[in-house]
Every structure is written in C-alpha cells, then in structure tokens.
Design a protein around this motif. Structure first.
Motif, PDB file in Angstrom:
ATOM      1  N   LEU A 277     -14.623   6.267  10.248  1.00 40.34           N
ATOM      2  CA  LEU A 277     -16.028   6.559   9.947  1.00 40.34           C
ATOM      3  C   LEU A 277     -16.914   5.349  10.225  1.00 40.34           C
ATOM      4  CD1 LEU A 277     -15.648   8.607   6.635  1.00 40.34           C
ATOM      5  CD2 LEU A 277     -16.292   9.482   8.891  1.00 40.34           C
ATOM      6  N   VAL A 278     -16.418   4.162   9.942  1.00 42.62           N
ATOM      7  CA  VAL A 278     -17.187   2.947  10.208  1.00 42.62           C
ATOM      8  C   VAL A 278     -17.376   2.774  11.705  1.00 42.62           C
ATOM      9  CG1 VAL A 278     -17.100   0.406  10.062  1.00 42.62           C
ATOM     10  CG2 VAL A 278     -16.548   1.795   8.068  1.00 42.62           C
ATOM     11  N   GLU A 279     -16.318   3.038  12.505  1.00 36.31           N
ATOM     12  CA  GLU A 279     -16.405   2.922  13.951  1.00 36.31           C
ATOM     13  C   GLU A 279     -17.444   3.881  14.522  1.00 36.31           C
ATOM     14  OE1 GLU A 279     -12.870   3.174  16.359  1.00 36.31           O
ATOM     15  OE2 GLU A 279     -11.800   1.859  14.988  1.00 36.31           O
ATOM     16  N   ARG A 280     -17.495   5.085  13.996  1.00 33.15           N
ATOM     17  CA  ARG A 280     -18.461   6.076  14.496  1.00 33.15           C
ATOM     18  C   ARG A 280     -19.842   5.854  13.893  1.00 33.15           C
ATOM     19  NH1 ARG A 280     -15.754  11.873  13.934  1.00 33.15           N
ATOM     20  NH2 ARG A 280     -15.805  11.209  11.778  1.00 33.15           N
ATOM     21  N   GLU A 281     -19.974   4.848  13.072  1.00 27.57           N
ATOM     22  CA  GLU A 281     -21.217   4.444  12.432  1.00 27.57           C
ATOM     23  C   GLU A 281     -21.787   5.546  11.556  1.00 27.57           C
ATOM     24  OE1 GLU A 281     -23.831   3.019  15.469  1.00 27.57           O
ATOM     25  OE2 GLU A 281     -22.577   1.270  15.867  1.00 27.57           O
ATOM     26  N   VAL A 282     -20.900   6.342  10.949  1.00 22.84           N
ATOM     27  CA  VAL A 282     -21.324   7.362  10.010  1.00 22.84           C
ATOM     28  C   VAL A 282     -21.651   6.693   8.676  1.00 22.84           C
ATOM     29  CG1 VAL A 282     -20.584   9.427   8.743  1.00 22.84           C
ATOM     30  CG2 VAL A 282     -19.939   9.123  11.132  1.00 22.84           C
TER      31      VAL A 282
ATOM     32  N   GLU B 240       0.832  -1.195   0.000  1.00 19.70           N
ATOM     33  CA  GLU B 240       0.000   0.000   0.000  1.00 19.70           C
ATOM     34  C   GLU B 240       0.868   1.248   0.000  1.00 19.70           C
ATOM     35  OE1 GLU B 240      -3.958  -1.181   2.515  1.00 19.70           O
ATOM     36  OE2 GLU B 240      -2.219  -0.443   3.605  1.00 19.70           O
ATOM     37  N   SER B 241       0.377   2.272  -0.650  1.00 14.64           N
ATOM     38  CA  SER B 241       1.069   3.551  -0.588  1.00 14.64           C
ATOM     39  C   SER B 241       0.636   4.267   0.692  1.00 14.64           C
ATOM     40  CB  SER B 241       0.734   4.403  -1.807  1.00 14.64           C
ATOM     41  OG  SER B 241      -0.621   4.819  -1.755  1.00 14.64           O
ATOM     42  N   VAL B 242       1.328   5.325   1.035  1.00 12.93           N
ATOM     43  CA  VAL B 242       1.002   6.099   2.239  1.00 12.93           C
ATOM     44  C   VAL B 242      -0.396   6.688   2.120  1.00 12.93           C
ATOM     45  CG1 VAL B 242       1.672   8.105   3.611  1.00 12.93           C
ATOM     46  CG2 VAL B 242       3.424   6.610   2.672  1.00 12.93           C
ATOM     47  N   GLY B 243      -0.749   7.198   0.952  1.00 10.78           N
ATOM     48  CA  GLY B 243      -2.076   7.775   0.731  1.00 10.78           C
ATOM     49  C   GLY B 243      -3.180   6.747   0.905  1.00 10.78           C
ATOM     50  N   GLU B 244      -2.944   5.529   0.403  1.00  9.48           N
ATOM     51  CA  GLU B 244      -3.951   4.466   0.551  1.00  9.48           C
ATOM     52  C   GLU B 244      -4.141   4.097   2.017  1.00  9.48           C
ATOM     53  OE1 GLU B 244      -3.500   2.033  -3.643  1.00  9.48           O
ATOM     54  OE2 GLU B 244      -2.107   1.594  -2.016  1.00  9.48           O
ATOM     55  N   ARG B 245      -3.058   4.087   2.776  1.00 11.17           N
ATOM     56  CA  ARG B 245      -3.178   3.775   4.216  1.00 11.17           C
ATOM     57  C   ARG B 245      -3.973   4.847   4.941  1.00 11.17           C
ATOM     58  NH1 ARG B 245       2.903   2.678   4.743  1.00 11.17           N
ATOM     59  NH2 ARG B 245       3.051   0.768   3.573  1.00 11.17           N
ATOM     60  N   GLU B 246      -3.729   6.126   4.600  1.00 10.37           N
ATOM     61  CA  GLU B 246      -4.455   7.229   5.237  1.00 10.37           C
ATOM     62  C   GLU B 246      -5.940   7.154   4.906  1.00 10.37           C
ATOM     63  OE1 GLU B 246      -2.474  10.745   3.875  1.00 10.37           O
ATOM     64  OE2 GLU B 246      -0.769  10.448   5.238  1.00 10.37           O
ATOM     65  N   GLN B 247      -6.271   6.877   3.647  1.00 10.07           N
ATOM     66  CA  GLN B 247      -7.673   6.750   3.248  1.00 10.07           C
ATOM     67  C   GLN B 247      -8.345   5.593   3.976  1.00 10.07           C
ATOM     68  OE1 GLN B 247      -7.568   6.375  -1.008  1.00 10.07           O
ATOM     69  NE2 GLN B 247      -7.559   8.599  -1.343  1.00 10.07           N
ATOM     70  N   GLN B 248      -7.627   4.480   4.111  1.00 10.78           N
ATOM     71  CA  GLN B 248      -8.180   3.330   4.813  1.00 10.78           C
ATOM     72  C   GLN B 248      -8.411   3.663   6.285  1.00 10.78           C
ATOM     73  OE1 GLN B 248      -9.130   0.378   3.357  1.00 10.78           O
ATOM     74  NE2 GLN B 248     -10.074  -0.065   5.330  1.00 10.78           N
ATOM     75  N   ALA B 249      -7.498   4.403   6.912  1.00 12.52           N
ATOM     76  CA  ALA B 249      -7.647   4.788   8.314  1.00 12.52           C
ATOM     77  C   ALA B 249      -8.857   5.702   8.495  1.00 12.52           C
ATOM     78  CB  ALA B 249      -6.381   5.477   8.808  1.00 12.52           C
ATOM     79  N   GLU B 250      -9.068   6.655   7.583  1.00  8.27           N
ATOM     80  CA  GLU B 250     -10.242   7.534   7.643  1.00  8.27           C
ATOM     81  C   GLU B 250     -11.531   6.731   7.498  1.00  8.27           C
ATOM     82  OE1 GLU B 250      -9.986  10.708   4.787  1.00  8.27           O
ATOM     83  OE2 GLU B 250      -7.983  11.286   5.491  1.00  8.27           O
ATOM     84  N   PHE B 251     -11.526   5.796   6.556  1.00  4.02           N
ATOM     85  CA  PHE B 251     -12.702   4.964   6.341  1.00  4.02           C
ATOM     86  C   PHE B 251     -13.014   4.131   7.579  1.00  4.02           C
ATOM     87  CE2 PHE B 251     -14.663   0.961   4.977  1.00  4.02           C
ATOM     88  CZ  PHE B 251     -15.794   1.451   4.330  1.00  4.02           C
ATOM     89  N   ASP B 252     -11.976   3.517   8.192  1.00  2.00           N
ATOM     90  CA  ASP B 252     -12.171   2.708   9.390  1.00  2.00           C
ATOM     91  C   ASP B 252     -12.730   3.547  10.535  1.00  2.00           C
ATOM     92  OD1 ASP B 252     -11.253   0.500   8.024  1.00  2.00           O
ATOM     93  OD2 ASP B 252      -9.198   0.628   8.844  1.00  2.00           O
TER      94      ASP B 252
END
Length: 130
Positions: free
Chosen positions: A124-129, A110-122
């Motif tokens: 949002l999922v945790e906060r049930e947005v 994974e690139s650094v950008g892909e990891r950051e996007q995945q972290a943001e997505f995770d």
C-alpha cells in the motif's frame, strides 16, 4: 558412561543379582546418555510377609531422579517396575529440557500473520495509497 553402585541390606547381592541390575540400568542409559551415576539399594522387610524394597537414585547433571518399589514379588519384576518409573521420569525430564529453544531475541521473531500484514502495508505504501 555412568557409575553403578549396588548395595544390599539384608540381601545378598551376588554376581547374578548384580548382572541383572546392570542390565536393567543399561536400559535407562540408552534413554538418556547424560546419566553420570546410578545408586541401587536392595532391601528386605520381614514382618508378617516377606517384602522386597528396591530403591534407585539416578544423577543427571543438574537433576536427581528417585524411585522406590515395594513388592512381595521376586527381584526381576521389582526391577522392571523400578525401571518403568525411572523411565517415565527420564522421558519427562528430557522432553522438558529439549523443548527449550533459545531465540536471539524473542521480540525479533515475527509470526506468519505479522509478516503478511507487513507485506500488505508495504504494498500500500508503494502504491501511495497510504
């Protein structure tokens, strides 16, 4: 360690000449330790002017390098020019082959950008947005 073969056509390759060639070729061996053999041919042409031709072939596993110098100068400058040509080829070859890094699976990296996007997505999922 490499084997050195020096031959002369219309040139007497005495002890001094062989020692000079060996010193110059040892410089190449310091650049690339994978050299297995070097063959040097000294030749002269006597047409209108006296011309010295120095050729060398360098064997590395999987690859052969070759260079020729034709000059009206003495042996030492001709060998210097020959070594410079071979040195360029060795450096280029070494850079080409050391730059290759084999990944276990290129798709898994994974690139650094892909990891950051995945972290943001995770997050949002945790906060049930999402």
């Amino acid at each position: 360690m490499y084997t050195l073969n020096i031959s002369g056509h219309h040139v007497q390759s005495g002890e001094e000449v062989q020692q000079l060639v060996k010193e110059k070729m040892d410089h190449l061996a310091r650049i690339n330790q994978q050299i297995t053999s070097i063959k040097v041919i000294l030749n002269t042409e006597k047409h209108e002017i006296h011309r010295l031709i120095v050729e060398a072939s360098v064997h590395i596993p999987g690859h052969d390098l070759f260079a020729t110098v034709k000059t009206e100068q003495q042996l030492k400058p001709a060998l210097d020019a020959l070594v410079a040509k071979l040195e360029k080829q060795l450096v280029k070859h070494k850079a080409k082959h050391t730059g290759r890094q084999h990944h276990i699976n290129a798709e898994d990296v994974e690139s650094v950008g892909e990891r950051e996007q995945q972290a943001e997505f995770d997050e949002l999922v945790e906060r049930e947005v999402i």
